[in-house]
Motif scaffolding. Structure first.
Motif, mmCIF file in Angstrom:
data_model
loop_
_atom_site.group_PDB
_atom_site.id
_atom_site.type_symbol
_atom_site.label_atom_id
_atom_site.label_comp_id
_atom_site.label_asym_id
_atom_site.label_seq_id
_atom_site.Cartn_x
_atom_site.Cartn_y
_atom_site.Cartn_z
ATOM 1 N N TRP A 19 0.832 -1.206 0.000
ATOM 2 C CA TRP A 19 0.000 0.000 0.000
ATOM 3 C C TRP A 19 0.871 1.262 0.000
ATOM 4 O O TRP A 19 0.537 2.256 -0.621
ATOM 5 N N LYS A 20 1.997 1.182 0.722
ATOM 6 C CA LYS A 20 2.925 2.314 0.731
ATOM 7 C C LYS A 20 3.615 2.441 -0.638
ATOM 8 O O LYS A 20 3.843 3.549 -1.123
ATOM 9 N N VAL A 21 3.887 1.300 -1.256
ATOM 10 C CA VAL A 21 4.471 1.320 -2.608
ATOM 11 C C VAL A 21 3.541 2.054 -3.565
ATOM 12 O O VAL A 21 3.959 2.951 -4.313
ATOM 13 N N PHE A 22 2.258 1.695 -3.539
ATOM 14 C CA PHE A 22 1.325 2.290 -4.499
ATOM 15 C C PHE A 22 0.906 3.707 -4.111
ATOM 16 O O PHE A 22 0.433 4.461 -4.967
ATOM 17 N N GLU A 23 1.128 4.058 -2.848
ATOM 18 C CA GLU A 23 0.959 5.461 -2.490
ATOM 19 C C GLU A 23 1.993 6.293 -3.235
ATOM 20 O O GLU A 23 1.688 7.362 -3.785
ATOM 21 N N GLY A 24 3.202 5.773 -3.285
ATOM 22 C CA GLY A 24 4.267 6.468 -4.013
ATOM 23 C C GLY A 24 4.059 6.431 -5.515
ATOM 24 O O GLY A 24 4.249 7.440 -6.206
ATOM 25 N N VAL A 25 3.661 5.288 -6.039
ATOM 26 C CA VAL A 25 3.415 5.154 -7.477
ATOM 27 C C VAL A 25 2.272 6.072 -7.911
ATOM 28 O O VAL A 25 2.341 6.745 -8.947
ATOM 29 N N GLY A 26 1.225 6.123 -7.116
ATOM 30 C CA GLY A 26 0.030 6.883 -7.470
ATOM 31 C C GLY A 26 0.222 8.389 -7.474
ATOM 32 O O GLY A 26 -0.602 9.119 -8.047
ATOM 33 N N LEU A 27 1.295 8.876 -6.852
ATOM 34 C CA LEU A 27 1.562 10.320 -6.864
ATOM 35 C C LEU A 27 2.029 10.814 -8.232
ATOM 36 O O LEU A 27 2.024 12.012 -8.500
ATOM 37 N N ASP A 28 2.408 9.886 -9.097
ATOM 38 C CA ASP A 28 2.751 10.240 -10.474
ATOM 39 C C ASP A 28 1.456 10.597 -11.202
ATOM 40 O O ASP A 28 0.559 9.760 -11.327
ATOM 41 N N HIS A 29 1.342 11.823 -11.699
ATOM 42 C CA HIS A 29 0.078 12.273 -12.289
ATOM 43 C C HIS A 29 -0.280 11.482 -13.547
ATOM 44 O O HIS A 29 -1.437 11.445 -13.954
ATOM 45 N N ARG A 30 0.695 10.846 -14.154
ATOM 46 C CA ARG A 30 0.406 10.030 -15.335
ATOM 47 C C ARG A 30 -0.271 8.717 -14.959
ATOM 48 O O ARG A 30 -0.882 8.055 -15.796
ATOM 49 N N ILE A 31 -0.168 8.330 -13.699
ATOM 50 C CA ILE A 31 -0.654 7.026 -13.258
ATOM 51 C C ILE A 31 -1.919 7.155 -12.406
ATOM 52 O O ILE A 31 -2.903 6.457 -12.626
ATOM 53 N N SER A 32 -1.910 8.039 -11.418
ATOM 54 C CA SER A 32 -3.006 8.284 -10.447
ATOM 55 C C SER A 32 -3.117 7.151 -9.435
ATOM 56 O O SER A 32 -2.796 5.998 -9.740
ATOM 57 N N PRO A 33 -3.613 7.451 -8.238
ATOM 58 C CA PRO A 33 -3.659 6.435 -7.174
ATOM 59 C C PRO A 33 -4.886 5.524 -7.225
ATOM 60 O O PRO A 33 -4.957 4.544 -6.492
#
Length: 427
Positions: free
Chosen positions: A237-251
Protein backbone atom coordinates in the motif's frame (compact mmCIF):
# COMPACT_ATOMS: atom_id res chain seq x y z
CA UNK A 1 -38.99 15.02 -20.50
CA UNK A 2 -40.86 11.71 -20.28
CA UNK A 3 -38.52 8.73 -20.09
CA UNK A 4 -39.07 4.98 -20.00
CA UNK A 5 -36.45 2.55 -18.71
CA UNK A 6 -36.51 -1.14 -19.62
CA UNK A 7 -35.04 -3.08 -16.71
CA UNK A 8 -34.97 -1.99 -13.08
CA UNK A 9 -31.79 -3.56 -11.77
CA UNK A 10 -28.83 -1.55 -10.47
CA UNK A 11 -28.28 0.37 -13.71
CA UNK A 12 -31.91 0.85 -14.74
CA UNK A 13 -33.24 1.89 -11.35
CA UNK A 14 -30.39 4.29 -10.58
CA UNK A 15 -30.51 5.79 -14.08
CA UNK A 16 -34.26 6.24 -13.93
CA UNK A 17 -34.26 7.78 -10.46
CA UNK A 18 -31.39 10.03 -11.50
CA UNK A 19 -33.51 11.35 -14.36
CA UNK A 20 -36.40 11.84 -11.92
CA UNK A 21 -34.19 13.95 -9.67
CA UNK A 22 -33.26 16.06 -12.71
CA UNK A 23 -36.93 16.92 -13.22
CA UNK A 24 -38.15 14.24 -15.62
CA UNK A 25 -40.99 11.72 -15.35
CA UNK A 26 -39.96 8.07 -15.56
CA UNK A 27 -41.76 4.80 -16.26
CA UNK A 28 -39.88 1.61 -15.37
CA UNK A 29 -40.65 -1.57 -17.30
CA UNK A 30 -39.84 -4.94 -15.76
CA UNK A 31 -41.05 -8.54 -15.96
CA UNK A 32 -40.64 -9.10 -12.20
CA UNK A 33 -43.93 -8.45 -10.38
CA UNK A 34 -42.15 -8.19 -7.03
CA UNK A 35 -39.87 -5.43 -8.31
CA UNK A 36 -42.80 -3.57 -9.88
CA UNK A 37 -44.77 -3.65 -6.65
CA UNK A 38 -41.80 -2.52 -4.57
CA UNK A 39 -40.95 0.38 -6.90
CA UNK A 40 -44.57 1.55 -6.92
CA UNK A 41 -44.45 1.51 -3.11
CA UNK A 42 -41.23 3.58 -3.13
CA UNK A 43 -39.21 0.59 -1.91
CA UNK A 44 -35.99 -0.13 -3.82
CA UNK A 45 -35.59 -3.83 -4.71
CA UNK A 46 -31.81 -3.38 -4.36
CA UNK A 47 -29.66 -1.69 -1.75
CA UNK A 48 -27.94 1.44 -2.98
CA UNK A 49 -26.98 4.34 -0.75
CA UNK A 50 -29.52 7.20 -0.93
CA UNK A 51 -31.89 5.38 -3.29
CA UNK A 52 -34.71 4.73 -0.82
CA UNK A 53 -34.75 8.36 0.33
CA UNK A 54 -34.85 9.55 -3.28
CA UNK A 55 -37.71 7.21 -4.15
CA UNK A 56 -39.73 8.43 -1.17
CA UNK A 57 -39.04 12.08 -1.96
CA UNK A 58 -40.15 11.84 -5.59
CA UNK A 59 -42.98 9.33 -5.27
CA UNK A 60 -45.56 10.21 -7.94
CA UNK A 61 -42.91 11.26 -10.47
CA UNK A 62 -42.24 7.66 -11.48
CA UNK A 63 -44.03 4.34 -11.71
CA UNK A 64 -43.31 0.75 -12.74
CA UNK A 65 -45.24 -1.57 -15.06
CA UNK A 66 -44.99 -4.75 -17.15
CA UNK A 67 -46.70 -2.98 -20.04
CA UNK A 68 -44.22 -1.93 -22.75
CA UNK A 69 -46.98 -0.33 -24.80
CA UNK A 70 -48.15 1.95 -22.02
CA UNK A 71 -44.58 2.96 -21.15
CA UNK A 72 -43.36 3.70 -24.67
CA UNK A 73 -46.51 5.46 -25.87
CA UNK A 74 -46.24 7.72 -22.83
CA UNK A 75 -42.57 8.61 -23.17
CA UNK A 76 -40.21 10.30 -25.63
CA UNK A 77 -37.04 8.37 -24.86
CA UNK A 78 -36.58 4.70 -23.94
CA UNK A 79 -33.42 3.37 -22.28
CA UNK A 80 -32.61 -0.33 -22.57
CA UNK A 81 -30.96 -1.23 -19.25
CA UNK A 82 -31.38 -5.01 -19.09
CA UNK A 83 -28.72 -7.51 -18.07
CA UNK A 84 -26.09 -8.88 -20.45
CA UNK A 85 -24.76 -11.89 -18.53
CA UNK A 86 -21.87 -14.14 -19.55
CA UNK A 87 -22.34 -17.52 -21.14
CA UNK A 88 -20.19 -20.49 -20.10
CA UNK A 89 -17.59 -19.64 -22.76
CA UNK A 90 -17.36 -15.99 -21.62
CA UNK A 91 -19.33 -14.63 -24.56
CA UNK A 92 -22.11 -12.12 -23.97
CA UNK A 93 -25.73 -13.32 -23.72
CA UNK A 94 -27.97 -10.85 -25.56
CA UNK A 95 -31.27 -12.62 -24.82
CA UNK A 96 -32.71 -9.79 -22.71
CA UNK A 97 -31.49 -7.07 -25.08
CA UNK A 98 -33.11 -8.87 -28.01
CA UNK A 99 -36.40 -9.35 -26.11
CA UNK A 100 -36.49 -5.66 -25.14
CA UNK A 101 -35.75 -4.62 -28.75
CA UNK A 102 -38.60 -6.77 -30.07
CA UNK A 103 -41.12 -5.36 -27.60
CA UNK A 104 -40.01 -1.77 -28.30
CA UNK A 105 -40.30 -2.35 -32.04
CA UNK A 106 -43.84 -3.70 -31.74
CA UNK A 107 -44.97 -0.54 -29.92
CA UNK A 108 -43.12 1.81 -32.26
CA UNK A 109 -45.11 0.34 -35.16
CA UNK A 110 -48.19 2.16 -33.86
CA UNK A 111 -46.47 5.29 -32.54
CA UNK A 112 -46.54 8.34 -34.82
CA UNK A 113 -44.14 10.60 -32.91
CA UNK A 114 -40.35 10.39 -33.23
CA UNK A 115 -39.07 8.20 -30.42
CA UNK A 116 -35.47 7.79 -29.27
CA UNK A 117 -34.17 4.38 -28.17
CA UNK A 118 -30.96 4.40 -26.15
CA UNK A 119 -28.95 1.28 -25.33
CA UNK A 120 -27.62 1.66 -21.78
CA UNK A 121 -26.81 -2.04 -21.29
CA UNK A 122 -23.17 -2.99 -21.74
CA UNK A 123 -22.86 -4.53 -25.21
CA UNK A 124 -19.91 -5.29 -27.46
CA UNK A 125 -19.05 -2.99 -30.37
CA UNK A 126 -21.47 -3.51 -33.23
CA UNK A 127 -24.36 -4.78 -31.10
CA UNK A 128 -26.53 -1.65 -31.21
CA UNK A 129 -26.33 -1.37 -35.00
CA UNK A 130 -26.16 -5.08 -35.90
CA UNK A 131 -28.54 -6.58 -33.34
CA UNK A 132 -30.79 -3.94 -31.75
CA UNK A 133 -31.35 -1.85 -34.90
CA UNK A 134 -32.51 -4.65 -37.26
CA UNK A 135 -34.85 -6.13 -34.63
CA UNK A 136 -36.55 -2.79 -33.96
CA UNK A 137 -36.75 -2.02 -37.67
CA UNK A 138 -38.28 -5.40 -38.46
CA UNK A 139 -40.86 -5.24 -35.66
CA UNK A 140 -41.76 -1.58 -36.23
CA UNK A 141 -41.59 -1.38 -40.01
CA UNK A 142 -39.63 1.86 -39.54
CA UNK A 143 -36.09 3.00 -40.31
CA UNK A 144 -33.55 3.94 -37.65
CA UNK A 145 -32.14 7.50 -37.74
CA UNK A 146 -35.11 8.53 -39.90
CA UNK A 147 -38.34 7.33 -38.29
CA UNK A 148 -36.91 6.71 -34.81
CA UNK A 149 -33.68 7.61 -33.02
CA UNK A 150 -31.08 5.11 -31.86
CA UNK A 151 -28.10 5.78 -29.62
CA UNK A 152 -25.62 4.10 -27.29
CA UNK A 153 -25.02 5.66 -23.85
CA UNK A 154 -22.80 3.46 -21.65
CA UNK A 155 -23.01 3.66 -17.88
CA UNK A 156 -20.03 4.24 -15.60
CA UNK A 157 -21.74 3.74 -12.24
CA UNK A 158 -19.94 2.31 -9.23
CA UNK A 159 -22.23 0.30 -6.99
CA UNK A 160 -22.46 1.85 -3.54
CA UNK A 161 -22.05 5.40 -4.89
CA UNK A 162 -24.07 4.97 -8.09
CA UNK A 163 -26.50 7.84 -7.54
CA UNK A 164 -23.67 10.26 -6.96
CA UNK A 165 -21.88 8.90 -10.03
CA UNK A 166 -24.98 9.46 -12.17
CA UNK A 167 -25.46 13.04 -11.01
CA UNK A 168 -21.73 13.93 -10.87
CA UNK A 169 -20.03 11.82 -13.55
CA UNK A 170 -16.47 12.09 -14.85
CA UNK A 171 -17.96 12.12 -18.36
CA UNK A 172 -21.07 11.30 -20.36
CA UNK A 173 -20.45 9.27 -23.49
CA UNK A 174 -23.11 9.19 -26.21
CA UNK A 175 -22.85 7.30 -29.48
CA UNK A 176 -25.18 8.75 -32.14
CA UNK A 177 -25.61 8.97 -35.90
CA UNK A 178 -28.35 11.54 -36.40
CA UNK A 179 -28.68 15.16 -35.23
CA UNK A 180 -32.25 14.79 -33.99
CA UNK A 181 -31.31 12.08 -31.50
CA UNK A 182 -28.22 14.04 -30.46
CA UNK A 183 -30.35 17.08 -29.63
CA UNK A 184 -32.80 15.03 -27.55
CA UNK A 185 -30.00 13.55 -25.46
CA UNK A 186 -28.20 16.89 -25.13
CA UNK A 187 -31.41 18.29 -23.67
CA UNK A 188 -31.93 15.33 -21.35
CA UNK A 189 -28.40 15.56 -19.94
CA UNK A 190 -28.22 19.37 -19.98
CA UNK A 191 -28.60 19.76 -16.16
CA UNK A 192 -25.49 17.64 -15.55
CA UNK A 193 -22.24 19.61 -15.57
CA UNK A 194 -19.75 17.13 -17.00
CA UNK A 195 -17.77 16.65 -20.22
CA UNK A 196 -20.07 15.20 -22.88
CA UNK A 197 -18.34 13.14 -25.53
CA UNK A 198 -20.31 12.41 -28.68
CA UNK A 199 -18.95 9.59 -30.83
CA UNK A 200 -20.19 7.08 -33.36
CA UNK A 201 -22.12 4.19 -31.86
CA UNK A 202 -19.40 1.50 -32.01
CA UNK A 203 -16.88 3.81 -30.37
CA UNK A 204 -19.23 4.46 -27.44
CA UNK A 205 -19.67 0.71 -26.97
CA UNK A 206 -15.90 0.19 -26.97
CA UNK A 207 -15.21 3.02 -24.52
CA UNK A 208 -17.18 1.11 -21.87
CA UNK A 209 -15.26 -2.13 -22.41
CA UNK A 210 -11.88 -0.43 -22.60
CA UNK A 211 -12.59 1.47 -19.37
CA UNK A 212 -13.58 -1.61 -17.39
CA UNK A 213 -10.77 -3.71 -18.83
CA UNK A 214 -8.19 -1.07 -17.87
CA UNK A 215 -9.51 -0.73 -14.30
CA UNK A 216 -9.48 -4.51 -13.90
CA UNK A 217 -5.95 -4.57 -15.30
CA UNK A 218 -4.84 -1.93 -12.81
CA UNK A 219 -6.15 -3.99 -9.87
CA UNK A 220 -4.60 -7.25 -11.09
CA UNK A 221 -1.29 -5.47 -11.73
CA UNK A 222 -1.38 -4.04 -8.19
CA UNK A 223 -2.10 -7.49 -6.76
CA UNK A 224 0.73 -9.10 -8.70
CA UNK A 225 3.15 -6.47 -7.39
CA UNK A 226 1.55 -6.88 -3.96
CA UNK A 227 2.22 -10.62 -3.95
CA UNK A 228 5.90 -9.90 -4.65
CA UNK A 229 5.96 -7.24 -1.93
CA UNK A 230 4.46 -9.69 0.59
CA UNK A 231 7.36 -12.12 0.09
CA UNK A 232 9.92 -9.32 0.30
CA UNK A 233 8.44 -7.87 3.51
CA UNK A 234 7.34 -4.65 1.80
CA UNK A 235 4.06 -2.81 2.43
CA UNK A 236 2.44 -2.73 -1.02
CA UNK A 237 0.00 0.00 0.00
CA UNK A 238 2.92 2.31 0.73
CA UNK A 239 4.47 1.32 -2.61
CA UNK A 240 1.32 2.29 -4.50
CA UNK A 241 0.96 5.46 -2.49
CA UNK A 242 4.27 6.47 -4.01
CA UNK A 243 3.41 5.15 -7.48
CA UNK A 244 0.03 6.88 -7.47
CA UNK A 245 1.56 10.32 -6.86
CA UNK A 246 2.75 10.24 -10.47
CA UNK A 247 0.08 12.27 -12.29
CA UNK A 248 0.41 10.03 -15.34
CA UNK A 249 -0.65 7.03 -13.26
CA UNK A 250 -3.01 8.28 -10.45
CA UNK A 251 -3.66 6.44 -7.17
CA UNK A 252 -7.11 5.09 -8.04
CA UNK A 253 -7.70 1.32 -8.14
CA UNK A 254 -4.32 0.51 -6.60
CA UNK A 255 -5.76 -1.08 -3.45
CA UNK A 256 -4.06 -4.46 -3.26
CA UNK A 257 -6.08 -7.32 -1.79
CA UNK A 258 -8.12 -10.28 -2.98
CA UNK A 259 -9.21 -9.00 -6.37
CA UNK A 260 -12.23 -7.67 -8.21
CA UNK A 261 -15.74 -9.04 -8.61
CA UNK A 262 -19.20 -7.63 -9.23
CA UNK A 263 -21.51 -7.48 -12.20
CA UNK A 264 -19.21 -5.61 -14.61
CA UNK A 265 -15.49 -6.36 -14.58
CA UNK A 266 -15.62 -10.19 -14.75
CA UNK A 267 -18.17 -10.48 -17.54
CA UNK A 268 -16.90 -7.48 -19.50
CA UNK A 269 -13.25 -8.56 -19.53
CA UNK A 270 -14.22 -12.13 -20.50
CA UNK A 271 -16.54 -10.87 -23.23
CA UNK A 272 -13.80 -8.66 -24.65
CA UNK A 273 -11.36 -11.60 -24.62
CA UNK A 274 -13.90 -13.76 -26.44
CA UNK A 275 -14.60 -11.05 -29.03
CA UNK A 276 -10.89 -10.49 -29.62
CA UNK A 277 -10.38 -14.20 -30.25
CA UNK A 278 -13.32 -14.26 -32.66
CA UNK A 279 -11.65 -11.59 -34.81
CA UNK A 280 -8.26 -13.30 -34.72
CA UNK A 281 -6.51 -11.40 -31.90
CA UNK A 282 -4.83 -12.97 -28.87
CA UNK A 283 -5.44 -10.61 -25.90
CA UNK A 284 -2.50 -11.75 -23.78
CA UNK A 285 -2.71 -8.98 -21.19
CA UNK A 286 -6.46 -9.38 -20.66
CA UNK A 287 -6.10 -13.14 -20.19
CA UNK A 288 -3.41 -12.56 -17.56
CA UNK A 289 -5.63 -10.00 -15.81
CA UNK A 290 -8.33 -12.67 -15.37
CA UNK A 291 -5.84 -15.37 -14.34
CA UNK A 292 -4.32 -13.22 -11.58
CA UNK A 293 -7.78 -12.31 -10.30
CA UNK A 294 -8.97 -15.93 -10.16
CA UNK A 295 -5.99 -16.96 -8.01
CA UNK A 296 -5.92 -13.92 -5.73
CA UNK A 297 -8.70 -14.78 -3.21
CA UNK A 298 -7.09 -18.16 -2.51
CA UNK A 299 -4.07 -16.29 -1.09
CA UNK A 300 -6.34 -15.67 1.91
CA UNK A 301 -6.66 -19.43 2.50
CA UNK A 302 -2.91 -19.99 2.04
CA UNK A 303 -2.17 -17.44 4.77
CA UNK A 304 -4.87 -18.89 7.02
CA UNK A 305 -3.29 -22.36 6.80
CA UNK A 306 0.03 -20.95 7.98
CA UNK A 307 -1.65 -20.33 11.33
CA UNK A 308 -4.40 -22.98 11.27
CA UNK A 309 -2.85 -25.87 9.31
CA UNK A 310 -5.84 -28.20 9.71
CA UNK A 311 -9.15 -26.52 8.85
CA UNK A 312 -11.42 -29.54 9.24
CA UNK A 313 -14.11 -28.83 11.88
CA UNK A 314 -12.61 -25.43 12.65
CA UNK A 315 -15.07 -22.53 12.70
CA UNK A 316 -13.79 -19.82 10.39
CA UNK A 317 -15.39 -16.39 10.51
CA UNK A 318 -15.99 -14.56 7.23
CA UNK A 319 -16.56 -10.82 7.50
CA UNK A 320 -18.16 -9.53 4.32
CA UNK A 321 -20.02 -11.34 1.53
CA UNK A 322 -20.85 -8.53 -0.93
CA UNK A 323 -18.31 -7.97 -3.70
CA UNK A 324 -17.68 -4.48 -2.28
CA UNK A 325 -19.03 -2.37 0.62
CA UNK A 326 -22.26 -0.36 0.47
CA UNK A 327 -24.07 -2.84 -1.78
CA UNK A 328 -25.96 -6.12 -1.39
CA UNK A 329 -24.63 -7.42 -4.72
CA UNK A 330 -22.88 -10.80 -4.54
CA UNK A 331 -22.32 -11.33 -8.25
CA UNK A 332 -18.78 -12.66 -8.77
CA UNK A 333 -17.96 -11.86 -5.15
CA UNK A 334 -14.58 -13.09 -3.94
CA UNK A 335 -16.41 -14.40 -0.87
CA UNK A 336 -17.93 -17.20 -2.95
CA UNK A 337 -14.50 -18.56 -3.95
CA UNK A 338 -13.24 -18.27 -0.37
CA UNK A 339 -16.27 -19.93 1.26
CA UNK A 340 -16.23 -22.70 -1.36
CA UNK A 341 -12.58 -23.48 -0.56
CA UNK A 342 -13.23 -23.42 3.20
CA UNK A 343 -16.07 -25.92 2.79
CA UNK A 344 -13.88 -28.16 0.62
CA UNK A 345 -11.31 -28.16 3.43
CA UNK A 346 -13.99 -29.29 5.90
CA UNK A 347 -14.22 -26.01 7.82
CA UNK A 348 -17.39 -24.62 9.30
CA UNK A 349 -18.17 -21.08 8.16
CA UNK A 350 -19.68 -18.34 10.30
CA UNK A 351 -20.44 -15.41 7.99
CA UNK A 352 -21.70 -11.88 8.43
CA UNK A 353 -22.45 -9.04 6.03
CA UNK A 354 -24.57 -5.95 6.81
CA UNK A 355 -26.57 -6.16 3.55
CA UNK A 356 -25.70 -9.21 1.45
CA UNK A 357 -26.47 -12.29 3.57
CA UNK A 358 -29.85 -13.03 1.99
CA UNK A 359 -28.41 -12.82 -1.50
CA UNK A 360 -25.43 -14.99 -0.54
CA UNK A 361 -27.70 -17.73 0.89
CA UNK A 362 -28.78 -18.52 -2.68
CA UNK A 363 -25.31 -19.92 -3.42
CA UNK A 364 -25.58 -22.49 -0.62
CA UNK A 365 -29.25 -23.21 0.16
CA UNK A 366 -28.65 -26.77 1.52
CA UNK A 367 -25.39 -26.91 3.48
CA UNK A 368 -26.96 -27.49 6.89
CA UNK A 369 -24.57 -26.72 9.73
CA UNK A 370 -21.59 -26.00 7.47
CA UNK A 371 -22.57 -22.34 7.03
CA UNK A 372 -24.09 -20.18 9.73
CA UNK A 373 -24.98 -16.52 9.42
CA UNK A 374 -24.20 -14.28 12.36
CA UNK A 375 -26.23 -11.28 13.52
CA UNK A 376 -23.17 -9.05 13.82
CA UNK A 377 -19.44 -8.81 13.24
CA UNK A 378 -18.97 -9.02 17.01
CA UNK A 379 -20.65 -12.43 17.05
CA UNK A 380 -18.29 -13.65 14.34
CA UNK A 381 -15.27 -12.61 16.41
CA UNK A 382 -16.68 -14.20 19.54
CA UNK A 383 -17.39 -17.60 18.02
CA UNK A 384 -14.63 -18.19 15.44
CA UNK A 385 -11.25 -19.91 15.62
CA UNK A 386 -9.94 -17.47 13.01
CA UNK A 387 -11.41 -14.62 10.96
CA UNK A 388 -11.11 -13.70 7.28
CA UNK A 389 -11.92 -10.13 6.19
CA UNK A 390 -13.37 -10.24 2.70
CA UNK A 391 -15.27 -6.94 2.31
CA UNK A 392 -14.16 -3.60 3.79
CA UNK A 393 -17.45 -2.49 5.36
CA UNK A 394 -16.88 0.64 7.50
CA UNK A 395 -18.37 -1.05 10.57
CA UNK A 396 -15.55 -3.59 10.57
CA UNK A 397 -13.24 -0.73 11.55
CA UNK A 398 -15.19 -0.44 14.82
CA UNK A 399 -14.60 -4.03 15.98
CA UNK A 400 -12.06 -5.19 18.57
CA UNK A 401 -10.01 -8.06 17.12
CA UNK A 402 -8.02 -8.73 20.31
CA UNK A 403 -7.05 -12.35 20.81
CA UNK A 404 -7.98 -13.36 17.26
CA UNK A 405 -6.16 -14.73 14.23
CA UNK A 406 -7.13 -12.36 11.42
CA UNK A 407 -6.31 -12.83 7.74
CA UNK A 408 -7.21 -9.59 6.00
CA UNK A 409 -7.99 -9.25 2.32
CA UNK A 410 -9.01 -5.56 2.43
CA UNK A 411 -6.68 -3.67 4.83
CA UNK A 412 -8.95 -3.00 7.80
CA UNK A 413 -6.69 -0.91 10.02
CA UNK A 414 -8.44 -1.76 13.31
CA UNK A 415 -7.75 -5.46 12.70
CA UNK A 416 -4.14 -4.68 11.89
CA UNK A 417 -3.80 -2.75 15.15
CA UNK A 418 -5.65 -5.06 17.56
CA UNK A 419 -5.50 -8.68 16.33
CA UNK A 420 -3.27 -11.13 18.20
CA UNK A 421 -2.06 -12.57 14.89
CA UNK A 422 -2.58 -10.45 11.79
CA UNK A 423 -1.72 -11.20 8.15
CA UNK A 424 -2.59 -9.03 5.17
CA UNK A 425 -2.78 -10.65 1.76
CA UNK A 426 -0.37 -8.26 -0.01
CA UNK A 427 1.27 -6.39 2.87
Amino acid sequence: MKVSVIGSGYVGLVTGMGFVKLGNEVIFVDVDERKIKMINNAQPPIYEEGLEELMREFKGKYRATKDYRNAILNSEVTFIAVGTPSREDGSIDLTYVEQASREIGKVLREKKDYHVVVVKSTVLPGTTENVVKPIIEEESGKKAFKDFGLAMNPEFLREGVALNDFLNPDRIVIGVRDERTKKVLEELYKPIDAPKLFTDIKTAEMIKYASNAFLATKISFANEIGNICKKLGIDSWKVFEGVGLDHRISPHFFRTGIGWGGSCFPKDVKALIRKAEEIGEDPIILKAVVEVNEKQPLKLIELLKKHVPELRDKRIGVLGLAFKPNTDDVRETRAYIIVKKLLEEGAKVLAYDPKAMENFRRFYPDVGEQIEYASSGKEVLGRSDAVLIVTEWPEFEELDYSGKIVIDGRRVRKAEETAEIYEGVCW
